[in-house]
Design an enzyme around this catalytic site. Structure first.
Site, short mmCIF file in Angstrom:
data_model
loop_
_atom_site.label_atom_id
_atom_site.label_comp_id
_atom_site.label_asym_id
_atom_site.label_seq_id
_atom_site.Cartn_x
_atom_site.Cartn_y
_atom_site.Cartn_z
N SER A 97 -1.30 46.86 -45.28
CA SER A 97 -0.73 45.60 -44.80
C SER A 97 -0.51 44.60 -45.93
CB SER A 97 -1.65 45.05 -43.71
OG SER A 97 -1.12 43.90 -43.14
N ASP A 239 4.95 40.76 -44.81
CA ASP A 239 3.94 41.49 -45.58
C ASP A 239 4.44 42.93 -45.73
OD1 ASP A 239 3.64 42.20 -42.93
OD2 ASP A 239 1.46 42.41 -43.04
N ASP A 241 3.74 45.78 -44.32
CA ASP A 241 4.01 46.65 -43.15
C ASP A 241 4.71 45.91 -42.01
OD1 ASP A 241 1.72 45.20 -42.37
OD2 ASP A 241 1.07 46.83 -41.04
N ASP A 243 4.30 43.29 -39.95
CA ASP A 243 3.85 42.71 -38.68
C ASP A 243 3.63 41.21 -38.82
OD1 ASP A 243 1.58 42.88 -40.20
OD2 ASP A 243 0.39 43.99 -38.74
MG MG Z 1 0.52 43.63 -41.79
#
Ligand code: MG
Length: 453
Positions: A97, A239, A241, A243
């Site tokens: 992340s 970020d 990934d 989310d």
């Molecule tokens: Mg993330």
């Protein structure tokens, strides 16, 4: 050799130090055993260690008889949608992340696409520790199926939930900061579909982060500069990934990640649908103010995507998420989805003539200060108990640490799940008051630590 950190957000460590391929293999064996050799969706972010971890995790899953649907590099929310699409028994995401490039992690999901909850993780850990893994016979070893269309499906799904024509008409100029992460493959494409003039930043999917991948205001100076210099209508940052979404308004002001959810909640309640709002205990109280305007309740949960998503589903909420820039819009899915959030923000902008910098003036805004305090071996519950009795608050919430709330400020003291520290988060109407409140609580806690130590 140190072990990786095991927490509700998965198994994470530094590659070559605390997260080794043999560890990843064992966790994959445990997960493959838990899902009884079913179908598992696999995806990863752009980190250079992703391919190596993929190899280890594939070996584990296939040897337990799992069929693996391999998505390659995708955002975590794309993977979560794919679990439902394939009616899979679960999924594994390889991503750390917002953590720096040397970190990586394994994250595990339910067939619903939601993260494994604490009970699920406990079961998984039990299997991991027992070492009793499912072993497929030679002719029952799993196979890999590649799915290169998960991102297309995700984009199409988002486009069905916003007023495309209205956004397209405005021809917004947008700087998109992909942090050299998985967003490179989706956000610029979605923006093009929405007829935006796209100015990419850190949009090479190398996993070599040219800025800290956490999209907090202090890491977005380059994005702010670009928005200012190009006269863009808005800047977005993710970020690694995807989310989390942070927003930079026209003129170049980073709004702070708490404002992402405030804008999304306002927009959905004002223009799309009314219903309860769900967020975590550490998220800005601006959410309560916005919800009050529309006469809907706010439910607060412990920190963590899975806690918010589950409650949102239970109460049939209209919108929810976390103050770190994670927006959960149930019409798309019960998961933090920064691409969906980006589309919602553009739709909000398209519904008004004024620039975003002016629109946000209409929304309530608070200031938050977050600090950490090392506590050594002093028991957390003693510290929390004393903080609770030390102040007279209008409301005391004892879920996820202790939160003390007053009319226009609050402080939340919560233990870290992985380190011997307390996180102290304070919010107030001015930055000075928030800082003072945070320091006051830290000073009290420090005194207690001295006595106990
Ligand atoms: Mg993330």
């Amino acid at each position: 050799m140190d072990k990786p950190i095991v927490s509700v957000s998965g198994i994470r460590g530094v590659i070559g130090e605390t997260l080794l391929p043999e560890e990843a293999l064992r966790w994959a064996l445990a997960y493959g055993t838990m899902v009884n050799g079913g179908t598992v969706v696999l995806g990863r972010d752009t980190r250079p260690s992703g391919e190596m971890l993929r190899g280890a995790v594939l070996a584990g899953l296939l040897s337990t008889g799992c069929k693996v649907i391999d998505l390659g590099i995708v955002p975590t929310p794309t993977l979560q949608l794919a679990v439902q699409h394939w009616q899979a028994d679960g999924a594994v995401a390889l991503t750390a992340s917002h953590n720096p490039a040397e970190w990586n992690a394994l994250k595990f999901f339910e067939p619903s696409g939601m993260y494994l909850d604490a009970d699920g993780l406990k079961r998984l850990r039990g299997i991991y520790e027992s070492g009793q893994f499912r072993r497929a016979r030679w002719n029952e070893v799993g196979q890999i199926q590649t799915d290169a269309t998960a991102i297309d499906r995700h984009i199409e799904r988002i486009l069905t939930c916003v007023d495309i024509d209205r956004i397209r008409e405005r021809r917004f100029r947008v700087v998109i900061d992909c942090a050299n992460g998985a967003a490179c493959f989706i956000s610029p494409r979605l923006l093009e579909r929405l007829n935006c003039e796209v100015i990419p930043l850190f949009a090479e999917p190398t996993g070599i982060f040219q800025r800290d991948p956490e999209p907090i205001a202090e890491n977005l100076s380059e994005l702010c500069r670009r928005v200012r210099e190009t006269g863009a209508d808005v800047g977005f940052a993710h970020d690694a990934d995807v989310d989390r979404l942070a927003i930079v308004a026209d003129g170049g002001e980073a709004l702070g990640e708490e404002m992402t959810l405030v804008i999304a909640v306002y927009h959905v309640l004002a223009h799309k649908e009314r219903g309860p709002v769900v967020t975590n205990l550490s998220t800005t109280m601006a959410i309560d103010e916005v919800a009050k305007t529309f006469g809907v309740p706010v439910y607060r949960t412990p920190v963590g995507d899975i806690n918010v998503s589950k409650r949102l589903k239970e109460v049939g909420g209209a919108i929810g998420g976390e103050g770190n820039g994670g927006v959960i819009y149930p019409r798309i899915q019960y998961a933090r989805d920064a691409i969906a959030a980006l589309a919602l923000v553009l739709e909000f902008m398209a519904m008004h003539e004024e620039p975003l910098s002016q629109l946000v003036q209409r929304l309530p805004r608070y200031h938050m200060v977050k600090k950490r305090l090392p506590i050594g071996a002093v028991p957390v519950h003693e510290l929390l108990e004393r903080i609770k009795t030390r102040y007279t608050a209008e409301e005391v919430v004892e879920e996820d640490g202790v939160k003390l709330r007053w009319d226009d400020h609050w402080v939340h003291v919560r233990p870290s799940g992985t380190e011997p520290i307390l996180r102290v988060i304070a919010e107030a109407k001015t930055p000075e008051r928030a800082e003072q409140l945070c320091d006051e609580v830290i000073a009290d806690l420090s005194k207690m630590l001295k006595v106990s130590g």
